[in-house]
Design a protein around this motif. Structure first.
Motif, PDB file in Angstrom:
ATOM      1  N   VAL A   1       0.843  -1.204   0.000  1.00 62.90           N
ATOM      2  CA  VAL A   1       0.000   0.000   0.000  1.00 62.90           C
ATOM      3  C   VAL A   1       0.869   1.242   0.000  1.00 62.90           C
ATOM      4  O   VAL A   1       0.610   2.207  -0.727  1.00 62.90           O
ATOM      5  CB  VAL A   1      -0.938  -0.006   1.218  1.00 62.90           C
ATOM      6  CG1 VAL A   1      -1.673   1.321   1.340  1.00 62.90           C
ATOM      7  CG2 VAL A   1      -1.925  -1.148   1.123  1.00 62.90           C
TER       8      VAL A   1
ATOM      9  N   ILE B   1       2.309   1.978  -3.421  1.00 60.49           N
ATOM     10  CA  ILE B   1       1.344   2.576  -4.338  1.00 60.49           C
ATOM     11  C   ILE B   1       1.162   4.061  -4.047  1.00 60.49           C
ATOM     12  O   ILE B   1       1.231   4.910  -4.946  1.00 60.49           O
ATOM     13  CB  ILE B   1      -0.008   1.837  -4.219  1.00 60.49           C
ATOM     14  CG1 ILE B   1       0.168   0.390  -4.672  1.00 60.49           C
ATOM     15  CG2 ILE B   1      -1.078   2.537  -5.029  1.00 60.49           C
ATOM     16  CD1 ILE B   1      -1.014  -0.493  -4.302  1.00 60.49           C
ATOM     17  N   LEU B   2       0.946   4.368  -2.747  1.00 64.07           N
ATOM     18  CA  LEU B   2       0.691   5.761  -2.386  1.00 64.07           C
ATOM     19  C   LEU B   2       1.947   6.617  -2.527  1.00 64.07           C
ATOM     20  O   LEU B   2       1.897   7.750  -3.008  1.00 64.07           O
ATOM     21  CB  LEU B   2       0.152   5.836  -0.956  1.00 64.07           C
ATOM     22  CG  LEU B   2      -1.251   5.270  -0.750  1.00 64.07           C
ATOM     23  CD1 LEU B   2      -1.652   5.354   0.712  1.00 64.07           C
ATOM     24  CD2 LEU B   2      -2.261   6.012  -1.616  1.00 64.07           C
TER      25      LEU B   2
ATOM     26  N   THR C   1       2.746   7.477  -6.174  1.00 64.71           N
ATOM     27  CA  THR C   1       1.829   8.499  -6.690  1.00 64.71           C
ATOM     28  C   THR C   1       2.120   9.861  -6.075  1.00 64.71           C
ATOM     29  O   THR C   1       2.120  10.887  -6.762  1.00 64.71           O
ATOM     30  CB  THR C   1       0.380   8.100  -6.413  1.00 64.71           C
ATOM     31  OG1 THR C   1       0.127   6.815  -6.976  1.00 64.71           O
ATOM     32  CG2 THR C   1      -0.582   9.115  -6.998  1.00 64.71           C
TER      33      THR C   1
ATOM     34  N   LEU D   1       3.137  13.268  -7.987  1.00 65.44           N
ATOM     35  CA  LEU D   1       2.445  14.543  -7.818  1.00 65.44           C
ATOM     36  C   LEU D   1       3.416  15.628  -7.373  1.00 65.44           C
ATOM     37  O   LEU D   1       3.346  16.772  -7.840  1.00 65.44           O
ATOM     38  CB  LEU D   1       1.326  14.393  -6.782  1.00 65.44           C
ATOM     39  CG  LEU D   1       0.084  13.625  -7.232  1.00 65.44           C
ATOM     40  CD1 LEU D   1      -0.862  13.417  -6.055  1.00 65.44           C
ATOM     41  CD2 LEU D   1      -0.624  14.367  -8.356  1.00 65.44           C
TER      42      LEU D   1
ATOM     43  N   ARG E   1       4.367  19.547  -8.603  1.00 69.99           N
ATOM     44  CA  ARG E   1       3.876  20.662  -7.789  1.00 69.99           C
ATOM     45  C   ARG E   1       4.910  21.248  -6.842  1.00 69.99           C
ATOM     46  O   ARG E   1       4.664  22.281  -6.216  1.00 69.99           O
ATOM     47  CB  ARG E   1       2.688  20.179  -6.936  1.00 69.99           C
ATOM     48  CG  ARG E   1       1.533  19.648  -7.741  1.00 69.99           C
ATOM     49  CD  ARG E   1       0.438  19.126  -6.806  1.00 69.99           C
ATOM     50  NE  ARG E   1      -0.702  18.603  -7.560  1.00 69.99           N
ATOM     51  CZ  ARG E   1      -1.746  18.004  -7.002  1.00 69.99           C
ATOM     52  NH1 ARG E   1      -1.761  17.836  -5.684  1.00 69.99           N
ATOM     53  NH2 ARG E   1      -2.745  17.556  -7.735  1.00 69.99           N
TER      54      ARG E   1
ATOM     55  N   ASN F   1      -1.574  16.739  -0.827  1.00 69.19           N
ATOM     56  CA  ASN F   1      -2.701  15.998  -0.267  1.00 69.19           C
ATOM     57  C   ASN F   1      -2.368  15.624   1.176  1.00 69.19           C
ATOM     58  O   ASN F   1      -1.639  14.663   1.431  1.00 69.19           O
ATOM     59  CB  ASN F   1      -2.972  14.743  -1.114  1.00 69.19           C
ATOM     60  CG  ASN F   1      -4.248  14.042  -0.683  1.00 69.19           C
ATOM     61  OD1 ASN F   1      -4.561  13.994   0.505  1.00 69.19           O
ATOM     62  ND2 ASN F   1      -4.977  13.502  -1.645  1.00 69.19           N
TER      63      ASN F   1
ATOM     64  N   MET G   1      -3.174  12.022   2.253  1.00 75.31           N
ATOM     65  CA  MET G   1      -2.213  11.029   1.793  1.00 75.31           C
ATOM     66  C   MET G   1      -0.936  11.121   2.602  1.00 75.31           C
ATOM     67  O   MET G   1      -0.348  10.097   2.980  1.00 75.31           O
ATOM     68  CB  MET G   1      -1.912  11.251   0.312  1.00 75.31           C
ATOM     69  CG  MET G   1      -1.438  10.017  -0.417  1.00 75.31           C
ATOM     70  SD  MET G   1      -0.917  10.388  -2.091  1.00 75.31           S
ATOM     71  CE  MET G   1      -2.309  11.269  -2.719  1.00 75.31           C
TER      72      MET G   1
END
Lengths: 260, 260
Positions: B112, B115-116, B119, B123, B127, B169, B172
């Motif tokens: 998990v 995956i996070l 990502t 991102l 940014r 985020n 997240m």
DNA sequence: CACCCCGAGTGGTCCGACCACCTCGGTGAC
DNA sequence: GTCACCGAGGTGGTCGGACCACTCGGGGTG
């Protein structure tokens, strides 16, 4: 890590927090160190309180805390038992986060769900068994066979739950369960059905099912991401618009990013 | 339906669980419905107990439960306050999951995170601000300038934390914080440094930083996924191998029940 | 005006009692 | 011998009260 902790400084006052907090940590440590196995029965509240030298009241608060965290389970008249420490046990609190999140937090939560759901669907496309695929298809047809929003929602949740289970990662499935269930989905669905989103949702679910049947992970990932992203975009637009919903906090929205 | 009669006796108690559990739900509902705003002060324990018709002891257990969930915060001598309900407040319990997860669950958790994290890093590549990039670079150089494992670990965590924050985020970032911190990382690192993994880790971190500086989301995603996947694979192999239990500690407390 | 002190109010802890429920062993009927 | 029943003991659940530790604000003091 032994009883008498050897703090370099700060004298004998080892109390770093409340007695209850210390009790929580102690029991958690016992489990983490393997002194207490999953499913095993703990000493009684009275014994535990005596062992740690605190009152039963304080120990009960510690037990209650560990209960809501899904670490232990209290059975009235029987005793206190360590849970199996499965993903579902420990991640049940994730639903609370979804329940209490509002405004921008909801969008963030949905973004996390999009990421995990798309990956889970991709994994499922590669690993799903015929039986699981049949179950997914069953929920899809059942979802298309009714107009009752509640029933549709139930099959919608089951649809994604089945896929998450097929992905083979229980932890991920438990997180997605917490992100999807409860008032989180219900709140989004309220007012959502007022638009023509029903047909679109059915189309998206059908696309996901097709990708799973075709064993195409990339197509499954794209379909799932689009599906969740659809709701995400709707929610984002809802926020920037007047946001007539009472569920949206009137907190001052600061949509202005950093400038030049 | 919620206006329950106060009669303790007489028939159908709508109480679905314990009194404490009901109190937890009630207070949670108050917050979810907006009756209690973030930062607002709750009535005193004594008043709350009187309002719900339960004893202060039971109410205290409910308060304790909501405290560990990060929903409310109790300040000794002052009162009980609703937290800001930020992602960090509510997802603090996520660390408990990492602490207590073992065996296959650890691998799932790491999956998990991969995956996070990948990502989030992607991102961030799009940014991240120059200031944030400088902070990331600072932790990278600091990590390479020392041989102290603890210091390396601290900068390692800060490295990823900075990137997660740059992703924009908070939810997240909070989840990743729970997945990375605490004994979770420490447990993996112990024994991990016995191999030649230090150089490899530094190389992977450098690759992540390069991708961020180049504003290349895809490269950043790949670098982050490889980085976490490296640990994931090592852990997976460790499990299939003999895997001497790391959870064994000299038992500090061995409660001996008194004989009959 | 600045400072200190103190008391009311709050959460934190402890105690003792009682209740509701489960478990397990003994007892009796079959 | 087998099995249903049932009672006692042990367990968590709830309650009420008492006291302690801490915070905060207002009134007195300089």
């Amino acid at each position: 890590m032994d009883k008498a902790d050897e703090s370099p400084r700060s004298g004998p006052a080892v109390a770093k927090g409340t007695v209850t907090q210390r009790a929580i940590e102690r029991i958690k440590a016992m489990i983490a160190e393997g002194l207490l196995e999953p499913g095993q029965r703990l000493p009684t509240e009275r014994d535990l309180a005596a062992q740690l030298g605190i009152s039963r009241s304080s120990m009960r608060e510690a037990i209650r805390a560990l209960t809501v965290l899904g670490v232990v389970e209290a059975r009235h008249g029987s005793g206190i038992y360590v849970t199996q420490l499965q993903a579902g046990d420990l991640l049940e609190t994730f639903g609370v986060v979804a329940d209490l999140s509002r405004g921008p937090r909801l969008v963030e939560l949905l973004e996390v769900r999009r990421i995990l759901e798309s990956t889970a669907t991709a994994l499922a496309a590669a690993r799903i068994t015929p039986e699981q695929l049949a179950a997914v298809e069953g929920h899809l047809t059942a979802m298309n066979a009714t107009d009752d929003p509640e029933e549709i929602l139930a099959h919608d949740l089951a649809f994604h739950r089945e896929i998450a289970a097929a992905a083979g990662n229980e932890t991920m499935a438990a997180i997605l369960e917490g992100l999807s269930s409860r008032t989180f989905r219900a709140r989004v669905w309220r007012g959502y059905r007022e638009e023509d989103a029903f047909a679109r949702t059915r189309r998206e679910h059908a696309a996901i099912h097709r990708a799973l049947a075709a064993r195409d992970p990339e197509a499954a990932r794209a379909a799932a991401a689009a599906h969740v992203g659809e709701v995400e975009e709707w929610l984002r637009a809802q926020r920037s618009a007047g946001a007539p919903s009472s569920a949206v906090a009137p907190a001052p929205v600061r949509p202005a990013p950093e400038g030049p």
